[in-house]
Design a protein around this motif. Structure first.
Motif, PDB file in Angstrom:
ATOM      1  N   GLY A 173      20.547 -17.530  -3.979  1.00 56.63           N
ATOM      2  CA  GLY A 173      20.408 -17.760  -2.913  1.00 56.63           C
ATOM      3  C   GLY A 173      19.896 -19.354  -2.192  1.00 56.63           C
ATOM      4  O   GLY A 173      18.944 -19.493  -1.625  1.00 56.63           O
ATOM      5  N   VAL A 174      19.949 -20.188  -3.475  1.00 60.12           N
ATOM      6  CA  VAL A 174      20.081 -21.854  -3.550  1.00 60.12           C
ATOM      7  C   VAL A 174      20.795 -21.571  -2.152  1.00 60.12           C
ATOM      8  O   VAL A 174      21.260 -22.555  -1.039  1.00 60.12           O
ATOM      9  N   CYS A 175      21.947 -21.577  -2.702  1.00 57.93           N
ATOM     10  CA  CYS A 175      22.925 -21.700  -1.717  1.00 57.93           C
ATOM     11  C   CYS A 175      22.994 -21.699  -0.099  1.00 57.93           C
ATOM     12  O   CYS A 175      23.415 -21.874   0.833  1.00 57.93           O
ATOM     13  N   ALA A 176      22.675 -20.116  -0.752  1.00 58.60           N
ATOM     14  CA  ALA A 176      22.174 -19.846   1.301  1.00 58.60           C
ATOM     15  C   ALA A 176      21.241 -20.235   1.788  1.00 58.60           C
ATOM     16  O   ALA A 176      20.814 -20.588   2.881  1.00 58.60           O
ATOM     17  N   GLY A 177      20.274 -20.358   0.804  1.00 59.93           N
ATOM     18  CA  GLY A 177      18.784 -20.759   1.471  1.00 59.93           C
ATOM     19  C   GLY A 177      19.320 -22.057   2.416  1.00 59.93           C
ATOM     20  O   GLY A 177      19.029 -22.680   2.696  1.00 59.93           O
ATOM     21  N   THR A 178      20.098 -23.287   1.287  1.00 63.58           N
ATOM     22  CA  THR A 178      20.937 -24.393   1.650  1.00 63.58           C
ATOM     23  C   THR A 178      21.548 -24.602   2.917  1.00 63.58           C
ATOM     24  O   THR A 178      20.771 -25.131   3.933  1.00 63.58           O
ATOM     25  N   TYR A 179      22.344 -23.695   2.802  1.00 66.34           N
ATOM     26  CA  TYR A 179      22.690 -23.486   4.398  1.00 66.34           C
ATOM     27  C   TYR A 179      21.797 -23.245   5.343  1.00 66.34           C
ATOM     28  O   TYR A 179      22.722 -22.933   6.825  1.00 66.34           O
ATOM     29  N   GLY A 180      21.123 -22.285   5.876  1.00 68.42           N
ATOM     30  CA  GLY A 180      19.824 -22.063   6.618  1.00 68.42           C
ATOM     31  C   GLY A 180      19.717 -23.495   6.843  1.00 68.42           C
ATOM     32  O   GLY A 180      19.209 -22.939   8.191  1.00 68.42           O
ATOM     33  N   LEU A 181      18.980 -24.485   5.498  1.00 71.35           N
ATOM     34  CA  LEU A 181      17.951 -25.309   6.248  1.00 71.35           C
ATOM     35  C   LEU A 181      19.049 -26.301   7.056  1.00 71.35           C
ATOM     36  O   LEU A 181      19.103 -26.705   8.110  1.00 71.35           O
ATOM     37  N   LEU A 182      20.511 -26.169   7.150  1.00 72.11           N
ATOM     38  CA  LEU A 182      20.896 -27.460   7.277  1.00 72.11           C
ATOM     39  C   LEU A 182      21.754 -26.361   8.673  1.00 72.11           C
ATOM     40  O   LEU A 182      22.876 -27.573   9.899  1.00 72.11           O
TER      41      LEU A 182
END
Length: 370
Positions: free
Chosen positions: A251-260
Motif C-alpha cells: 500500500g505504501v508503494c502504491a500510494g507513493t506512486y499515486g502521489l508522484l
C-alpha cells in the motif's frame, strides 16, 4: 559558572530523538520532489546545510554530510553528461554545440549518440538533476544529525535484528579504512609496494583477516549477551503479522506512486495512509517476538514534534503550491524562461530552519553519555 570549571554534562534525555531528525530530513526530501524550480531547490539545500552546520555533533558518524554533497554533485554532473552525449527528448532551438552523431541501427530508435546540444535540453537536465541532488543532500543531513546507535534503540522490535546488522556494518567501515591506511604506511616504511595489483593483494588479505577476527569476536560477545533470542508466538499472530506488513508495504508503494503521478494523486494519499497504518500494525505485532528492553529510552518530547512538524509543514505547503501554481514550481524550458522565486513557497521552505533554534546545541565530543 566559575571560570575554569568543567562544563555540565548533558544528559541523554536532553538530546533530540533521532527519529525526529529523519522525519524532518525526509520531509524536506519530499518537498524537493514537488518542484523543479532551481531557486527553491537551492533554498532547500541552504536550509538543510544551515541546520547541519548549527546542530551537527563532533562525532565520526556526523562527518558523512560532505560525502553526500559530493555524491549529489556527481549525480548532477552525470545527468548533464547523459543529456549531452545521449540527447534529450526535450525539443530546443538554441543550439549550443553540434557534436558528431554516431549512426545507430533501426532497433535503437529513440536513442542517439552525439548530435545537437540545445540550451533547453541542458536546462531540463539541470532541473532534473538538481531535484535528485537535493534529495540526496537531505538524506545526508539526516545521517549527519541522527545518532545511529540511538536510532537503533528506537527501532521497533521487529526491525531490531536488521538494525543491529546495519549499525555493526557502519561501525566496522571506519575500522577497515584505518587498517588499510596503517598497512600501507607500514609497507612504505619497509620499502615494499603499496599500489597496484600486488600491493592491493598484500594489503587486502591482512585487512580481510582482521575484519573476520573482529566479526567472530563480536558474534561471540553478542551471543553471550543474549542477542537473537525470540519469544514463542502463536501461528495465527505470525500469519497476521506477515499479512499486515506485506500488505502495508504494498500500500505504501502504491500510494507513493499515486502521489508522484498526476492521474493517481486523488487515491494516492488514502492508500498511502492505509498502507502506513497496516505496516505499523504489522511491526507492532512482530515486535512481540523480540525479548529486549530499552535502557533510558529516548523520549519523543515537544521539541521532537516541532522538528518533525516543521519538515512536514514544508512538504505539505510545497505540495499545495505545486497543485495551485504549477508554473511557479515547475518553470518551463520550452520556451526557455528564467525561473522566478515564488514568495510564499520560499517562505514555507524557511520553516525548515526551526530545528536550528529549538534543539539543544551539539556536544563538544560527540561521545555517548555514560
Amino acid at each position: 559558572m566559575p571560570s575554569g570549571a568543567p562544563a555540565p554534562h548533558r544528559r541523554q534525555g536532553d538530546a533530540l530523538h533521532p527519529g525526529a531528525w529523519w522525519l524532518w530530513a525526509l520531509a524536506l526530501g519530499v518537498a524537493a520532489t514537488r518542484t523543479t524550480n532551481p531557486l527553491l531547490l537551492a533554498l532547500l539545500v541552504t536550509v538543510s546545510a544551515y541546520v547541519v552546520a548549527a546542530r551537527r555533533p563532533n562525532a565520526p558518524w556526523a562527518r558523512s554530510y560532505g560525502a553526500f554533497v559530493k555524491l549529489a554533485l556527481a549525480v548532477l554532473a552525470i545527468r548533464l553528461l547523459f543529456a549531452i552525449v545521449l540527447g534529450s527528448p526535450v525539443p530546443g532551438t538554441h543550439v549550443l554545440v553540434d557534436l558528431p552523431e554516431v549512426p545507430l541501427p533501426d532497433w535503437a530508435q529513440g536513442i542517439r549518440l552525439g548530435g545537437e546540444v540545445t540550451a533547453e535540453a541542458l536546462t531540463f537536465a539541470l532541473y532534473d538533476g538538481l531535484k535528485l541532488a537535493t534529495l540526496l543532500i537531505c538524506v545526508g543531513a539526516a545521517n549527519a544529525l541522527a545518532n545511529p546507535s540511538r536510532l537503533l534503540k528506537s527501532l521497533p522490535g521487529a526491525l531490531y535484528e536488521t538494525g543491529v546488522a546495519v549499525v555493526v556494518a557502519l561501525t566496522f567501515a571506519p575500522n577497515l579504512i584505518a587498517d588499510v591506511q596503517r598497512l600501507r604506511a607500514a609497507r612504505r616504511l619497509r620499502g615494499r609496494p603499496d599500489r597496484g595489483v600486488r600491493g592491493l593483494l598484500q594489503v587486502g588479505l591482512p585487512v580481510l583477516e582482521g575484519a573476520l577476527e573482529r566479526s567472530v569476536a563480536l558474534a561471540a560477545a553478542m551471543d553471550a549477551r543474549g542477542y537473537g533470542r525470540t519469544a514463542q508466538v502463536p501461528a495465527g499472530i505470525r500469519r497476521t503479522t506477515a499479512a499486515l506488513t506485506l500488505g502495508g508495504l504494498l500500500g505504501v508503494c502504491a500510494g507513493t506512486y499515486g502521489l508522484l503521478t498526476a492521474e493517481g494523486a486523488v487515491h494516492g494519499l488514502p492508500l498511502l495512509l492505509a498502507g502506513l497504518a497496516a505496516a505499523l500494525a504489522g511491526l507492532w505485532l512482530g515486535g512481540r517476538r523480540s525479548l529486549r528492553t530499552r535502557y533510558r529510552p529516548d523520549r519523543w518530547d515537544a521539541r521532537a514534534w516541532l522538528v518533525a512538524g516543521s519538515g512536514a509543514a514544508v512538504a505539505a505547503l510545497l505540495a499545495l503550491a505545486a497543485a495551485r501554481d504549477p508554473a511557479a514550481l515547475h518553470p518551463g524550458v520550452v520556451p526557455l524562461v528564467a525561473p522566478a522565486l515564488p514568495l510564499w513557497p520560499a517562505a514555507a521552505v524557511l520553516i525548515g530552519l526551526l530545528p536550528a533554534f529549538v534543539t539543544p546545541a551539539p556536544e563538544d565530543t560527540g561521545k555517548e553519555p555514560s
